[in-house]
Design a protein around this motif. Structure first.
Motif, short mmCIF file in Angstrom:
data_model
loop_
_atom_site.label_atom_id
_atom_site.label_comp_id
_atom_site.label_asym_id
_atom_site.label_seq_id
_atom_site.Cartn_x
_atom_site.Cartn_y
_atom_site.Cartn_z
N GLY A 71 46.68 41.05 45.07
CA GLY A 71 47.26 39.72 44.99
C GLY A 71 47.32 39.03 46.34
N THR A 72 47.66 39.81 47.38
CA THR A 72 47.72 39.26 48.74
C THR A 72 46.32 38.85 49.22
OG1 THR A 72 49.64 40.63 49.28
CG2 THR A 72 48.37 39.74 51.12
N SER A 73 45.31 39.66 48.87
CA SER A 73 43.94 39.35 49.26
C SER A 73 43.47 38.05 48.63
CB SER A 73 43.00 40.49 48.88
OG SER A 73 43.36 41.69 49.54
N VAL A 74 43.79 37.86 47.35
CA VAL A 74 43.42 36.62 46.68
C VAL A 74 44.17 35.45 47.30
CG1 VAL A 74 43.48 35.35 44.48
CG2 VAL A 74 42.84 37.78 44.51
N ALA A 75 45.46 35.64 47.55
CA ALA A 75 46.28 34.56 48.13
C ALA A 75 45.78 34.16 49.51
CB ALA A 75 47.74 34.99 48.19
N SER A 76 45.24 35.16 50.28
CA SER A 76 44.77 34.85 51.63
C SER A 76 43.59 33.90 51.62
CB SER A 76 44.40 36.15 52.35
OG SER A 76 43.25 36.75 51.76
N LEU A 77 42.89 33.82 50.48
CA LEU A 77 41.76 32.90 50.39
C LEU A 77 42.22 31.47 50.10
CD1 LEU A 77 39.33 35.11 48.25
CD2 LEU A 77 39.25 34.71 50.72
N ASN A 78 43.47 31.33 49.70
CA ASN A 78 44.00 30.01 49.37
C ASN A 78 44.56 29.34 50.62
OD1 ASN A 78 43.97 29.69 46.21
ND2 ASN A 78 44.58 31.79 46.63
N GLU A 79 43.68 29.06 51.56
CA GLU A 79 44.07 28.41 52.81
C GLU A 79 43.08 27.31 53.13
OE1 GLU A 79 44.11 31.44 55.73
OE2 GLU A 79 45.91 32.47 54.95
N GLY A 80 43.53 26.32 53.87
CA GLY A 80 42.64 25.24 54.29
C GLY A 80 42.06 24.46 53.14
N GLY A 81 42.82 24.33 52.05
CA GLY A 81 42.33 23.59 50.90
C GLY A 81 41.52 24.41 49.93
N ARG A 82 41.20 25.66 50.29
CA ARG A 82 40.44 26.52 49.37
C ARG A 82 41.33 27.02 48.24
NH1 ARG A 82 38.87 28.44 54.48
NH2 ARG A 82 40.26 30.23 54.23
N ALA A 83 40.72 27.38 47.13
CA ALA A 83 41.47 27.87 45.98
C ALA A 83 40.73 29.06 45.36
CB ALA A 83 41.66 26.78 44.93
N ALA A 84 41.39 30.22 45.32
CA ALA A 84 40.83 31.42 44.70
C ALA A 84 41.74 31.85 43.57
CB ALA A 84 40.68 32.54 45.72
N GLU A 85 41.15 32.39 42.51
CA GLU A 85 41.96 32.77 41.35
C GLU A 85 41.42 34.04 40.71
OE1 GLU A 85 43.78 30.73 37.26
OE2 GLU A 85 42.08 29.82 38.31
N CYS A 86 42.33 34.93 40.38
CA CYS A 86 42.02 36.13 39.61
C CYS A 86 43.03 36.13 38.46
CB CYS A 86 42.15 37.37 40.49
SG CYS A 86 41.81 38.93 39.65
N THR A 87 42.62 35.56 37.33
CA THR A 87 43.55 35.30 36.23
C THR A 87 44.09 36.59 35.62
OG1 THR A 87 42.25 33.32 35.73
CG2 THR A 87 43.84 34.02 34.07
N ASN A 88 45.42 36.63 35.47
CA ASN A 88 46.09 37.80 34.87
C ASN A 88 45.72 39.10 35.58
OD1 ASN A 88 47.39 36.17 32.94
ND2 ASN A 88 45.64 36.33 31.54
N LEU A 89 45.82 39.09 36.89
CA LEU A 89 45.50 40.27 37.68
C LEU A 89 46.38 41.45 37.25
CD1 LEU A 89 44.88 40.32 41.50
CD2 LEU A 89 46.22 42.11 40.42
N ASP A 90 45.73 42.59 37.02
CA ASP A 90 46.46 43.78 36.59
C ASP A 90 45.75 45.02 37.13
OD1 ASP A 90 48.38 45.30 35.38
OD2 ASP A 90 47.54 45.16 33.35
N VAL A 91 46.48 46.12 37.19
CA VAL A 91 45.91 47.40 37.61
C VAL A 91 46.07 48.38 36.46
CG1 VAL A 91 46.07 49.33 39.22
CG2 VAL A 91 46.38 46.99 40.05
N ARG A 92 44.97 49.01 36.04
CA ARG A 92 44.97 49.89 34.88
C ARG A 92 44.18 51.16 35.20
NH1 ARG A 92 42.67 45.21 30.86
NH2 ARG A 92 44.16 43.57 31.43
#
Length: 331
Positions: free
Chosen positions: A45-66
């Motif tokens: 989740g932190t890795s995905v969030a780190s891409l959301n900077e400078g106007g960029r938008a990254a998404e991993c819908t319903n992220l889960d670990v199984r």
């Protein structure tokens, strides 16, 4: 009292202790698995969030670990990335990854299509496949090995951008990378590539298969420093092969380099298998040059079923044998 009756209480106690040991062991393992899974989910989740900077938008819908009890993997219903500043947008279907608990550094990932892309200078694309899988062996400073394999590949312009234009389809494709000391080895291959005539100005190209195997000198450093240009780099092509059939095709090999201005220097050997077959394929694709193609390959056919010629490239100027081929633009 028999000796067997005396031993029964001892066996019972051992069984009880063994059962308790198994329960505690499994409980401890389960607690450890869910703790690690929670940590992996937070890191992802932190890795995905780190891409959301400078106007960029990254998404991993319903992220889960199984994957309990023996696997551990990240799952997303869909993935997307958008960089408005560069006018780049990428979306794809569900993502699934897995690593065995006893091999946590070997990660297998599968991605569902379609992959939709938009980038400057290119039409919106729609890439799809029957199966796409990546295998990664994590190591420092670069992965020990990265492999990508796809089956049932196809590409077209995005249907939502108007009437779709089919581009190509292929039965299978693969790409592999691995460090070789300080160098970087790479290999690619594809089978039964069919390019739609509409994508090449109505030309009819043969069904193609191909493979490539090359080494980039000092490639590990280039990956670490994220160099995006081949300028100032060098390497060796061990084999680059393009075929239109089992006995027909062209292959080349040899060292190459790219200078600071992007001009190529290379000392290559070109081998033509079944020159008449290659001539026929080229003449069908370029009918306006049929006479020149037929005449040129007739001379090659006189040299045998698989003649080889030197291909010299000096500052972007290519010469095959004694025949000038023209200039290659800077990379």
């Amino acid at each position: 009292m028999s000796s067997s009756e005396v031993r029964k209480p001892g066996y019972a106690r051992r069984f009880v202790w063994l059962t308790l040991f198994i329960v505690v062991l499994f409980g401890g393992y389960s607690a450890g698995w869910f703790y690690i899974a929670d940590r992996v989910k937070k890191v992802a989740g932190t890795s995905v969030a780190s891409l959301n900077e400078g106007g960029r938008a990254a998404e991993c819908t319903n992220l889960d670990v199984r994957g309990f009890p023996f696997r551990l993997g990240v799952f997303c219903d869909s993935v997307a990335f958008e960089d408005p500043g560069r006018n780049v947008r990428v979306t794809a279907g569900s993502l699934r990854s897995a690593a065995q608990v006893y091999q946590p550094w070997h990660v297998i990932t599968e991605l569902d299509g379609p992959l939709r892309t938009a980038a400057p200078g290119l039409p919106p694309l729609w890439l799809d496949w029957d199966k796409l899988r990546a295998s990664l062996r994590i190591a420092r400073p670069v992965p020990e090995r990265l492999s990508i394999e796809g089956e049932g590949l196809s590409a077209q312009t995005d249907p939502e951008d108007g009437d779709p234009l089919s581009l190509f389809s292929a039965e299978r494709g693969e790409a592999h990378l691995r460090p070789n000391g300080a160098d970087l080895d790479g290999a690619v291959s594809f089978v039964n590539l069919q390019i739609d005539p509409a994508a090449v100005a109505g030309r009819t190209l043969p069904v193609l298969s191909g493979s490539g195997d090359a080494t980039l000198k000092d490639g590990v450093r280039l990956v670490e420093t994220r160099v995006r240009s081949l300028r100032g780099q060098s390497g060796t092509i061990r084999n680059l092969d393009l075929s239109t059939g089992p006995e027909t095709g062209v292959a080349l090999s040899g060292p190459f380099s790219v200078d600071a201005d992007g001009l190529i220097d290379a000392n290559l050997t070109v081998t033509v298998r079944n020159p008449r077959g290659v001539s026929s394929a080229l003449a069908n694709a370029f009918p306006e040059a049929r006479r020149q193609i037929t005449a040129g390959f007739a001379g090659l056919a006189a040299l045998g079923p698989a003649p080889s010629l030197p291909l010299r490239i000096t500052k972007g100027r290519a010469v095959l044998g004694f025949l000038p081929l023209g200039e290659i633009p800077p990379l």
